[in-house]
Design an enzyme around this catalytic site. Structure first.
Site, PDB file in Angstrom:
ATOM      1  N   GLY A 152     -13.900   0.894  24.079  1.00 39.69           N
ATOM      2  CA  GLY A 152     -12.716   0.068  23.871  1.00 39.69           C
ATOM      3  C   GLY A 152     -12.722  -0.485  22.461  1.00 39.69           C
ATOM      4  O   GLY A 152     -13.787  -0.544  21.817  1.00 39.69           O
ATOM      5  N   HIS A 182     -12.893  -7.787  28.468  1.00 44.21           N
ATOM      6  CA  HIS A 182     -13.657  -7.910  27.219  1.00 44.21           C
ATOM      7  C   HIS A 182     -12.713  -7.765  26.019  1.00 44.21           C
ATOM      8  O   HIS A 182     -12.778  -8.549  25.066  1.00 44.21           O
ATOM      9  CB  HIS A 182     -14.758  -6.833  27.207  1.00 44.21           C
ATOM     10  CG  HIS A 182     -15.508  -6.687  25.922  1.00 44.21           C
ATOM     11  ND1 HIS A 182     -16.854  -6.993  25.795  1.00 44.21           N
ATOM     12  CD2 HIS A 182     -15.128  -6.239  24.703  1.00 44.21           C
ATOM     13  CE1 HIS A 182     -17.240  -6.751  24.553  1.00 44.21           C
ATOM     14  NE2 HIS A 182     -16.216  -6.282  23.858  1.00 44.21           N
ATOM     15  N   HIS A 235     -11.110 -10.463  22.861  1.00 46.72           N
ATOM     16  CA  HIS A 235     -11.009 -10.259  21.407  1.00 46.72           C
ATOM     17  C   HIS A 235      -9.666 -10.772  20.885  1.00 46.72           C
ATOM     18  O   HIS A 235      -9.590 -11.318  19.789  1.00 46.72           O
ATOM     19  CB  HIS A 235     -11.141  -8.772  21.057  1.00 46.72           C
ATOM     20  CG  HIS A 235     -12.558  -8.277  20.987  1.00 46.72           C
ATOM     21  ND1 HIS A 235     -13.496  -8.782  20.116  1.00 46.72           N
ATOM     22  CD2 HIS A 235     -13.195  -7.299  21.676  1.00 46.72           C
ATOM     23  CE1 HIS A 235     -14.644  -8.146  20.267  1.00 46.72           C
ATOM     24  NE2 HIS A 235     -14.501  -7.230  21.221  1.00 46.72           N
TER      25      HIS A 235
HETATM   26  O1  GNR Z   1     -18.198   0.158  23.751  1.00 45.79           O
HETATM   27  C1  GNR Z   1     -18.180  -0.866  24.434  1.00 45.79           C
HETATM   28  N1  GNR Z   1     -18.847  -0.901  25.614  1.00 45.79           N
HETATM   29  C2  GNR Z   1     -18.712  -1.924  26.542  1.00 45.79           C
HETATM   30  C3  GNR Z   1     -19.635  -1.991  27.581  1.00 45.79           C
HETATM   31  C4  GNR Z   1     -19.541  -2.971  28.529  1.00 45.79           C
HETATM   32  C5  GNR Z   1     -18.519  -3.884  28.468  1.00 45.79           C
HETATM   33  C6  GNR Z   1     -17.604  -3.854  27.435  1.00 45.79           C
HETATM   34  C7  GNR Z   1     -17.702  -2.867  26.482  1.00 45.79           C
HETATM   35  S1  GNR Z   1     -16.524  -2.808  25.210  1.00 45.79           S
HETATM   36  C8  GNR Z   1     -17.447  -2.058  23.943  1.00 45.79           C
HETATM   37  C9  GNR Z   1     -16.569  -1.755  22.745  1.00 45.79           C
HETATM   38  C10 GNR Z   1     -16.052  -3.039  22.161  1.00 45.79           C
HETATM   39  O2  GNR Z   1     -16.695  -3.787  21.505  1.00 45.79           O
HETATM   40  N2  GNR Z   1     -14.825  -3.362  22.459  1.00 45.79           N
HETATM   41  O3  GNR Z   1     -14.310  -4.532  22.031  1.00 45.79           O
HETATM   42 NI    NI Z   2     -16.006  -5.861  21.809  1.00 44.11          NI
END
Ligand code: GNR
Ligand code: NI
Length: 172
Positions: A46, A136, A140
């Site tokens: 993500g 998550h 941000h």
């Molecule tokens: O790559 C990502 N892996 C992840 C693993 C567990 C919970 C959330 C994430 S998001 C992260 C990429 C990222 O920082 N997205 O903002």
């Molecule tokens: Ni993140």
């Protein structure tokens, strides 16, 4: 398309509250293309626009496991509805907090209302990793990082580590 630089902690920009997009423009689509390419390049699942320094409420995700089978998702102006009372813990990481991981508790399911790549209104029922990841990413957009949920001590140790790492790489 272009790979952009991902901002890492400590960086004040990551604390910005991102602004809504009023209509999904060609420029926004180009931004989403760059975000996706940047995310794939960094092996993330993500990415929020602010992680490449753009304070817009835009998220890209791909939680598909199998190599070669891409399943890109785009979320513009996402809003979370109906958070489940049941919680789920997941070991989270963040491209803006490199090489740090922690168990974070969040609602196990939620619905998300958003505009897709073409500006079309959509609703998604999310659970499992999809629900964790979308929450998550939504954090941000509010300038929140997963380390904010840790104890003051754990959080400051991580920030100290990352700032040391930064000052070292500045010399090289
Ligand atoms: O790559 C990502 N892996 C992840 C693993 C567990 C919970 C959330 C994430 S998001 C992260 C990429 C990222 O920082 N997205 O903002
Ligand atoms: Ni993140």
């Amino acid at each position: 398309m272009a790979i952009r630089t991902i901002l890492t902690e400590p960086n004040k920009l990551l604390r910005n509250i991102s602004k809504p997009v009023d209509q999904v423009s060609k420029e926004d689509q180009k931004l989403m293309d760059d975000m996706l390419e940047t995310m794939y390049h960094a092996n993330g699942i993500g990415l929020a626009a602010i992680q490449i320094g753009v304070p817009k409420r835009i998220i890209v995700m791909d939680i598909s496991k199998e190599e070669g089978k891409k399943d890109p998702r785009y979320f513009v102006n996402p809003v979370i509805k109906n958070k489940d009372l049941l919680k789920n813990t997941y070991e989270e990481g963040c491209l803006s907090v490199p090489n740090q991981f922690a168990e974070i508790e969040r609602p196990s399911k939620c619905d998300v209302e958003y505009l897709d790549y073409f500006g079309k209104k959509k609703i998604l029922k999310a659970e499992g990793l999809l629900a964790t990841c979308i929450q998550h990413e939504m954090d941000h957009l509010e300038g929140i990082l997963f380390i904010d949920y840790l104890s003051k001590l754990k959080k400051s140790l991580i920030i100290k580590k990352l700032s040391k790492l930064k000052s070292n790489t500045a010399i090289l």
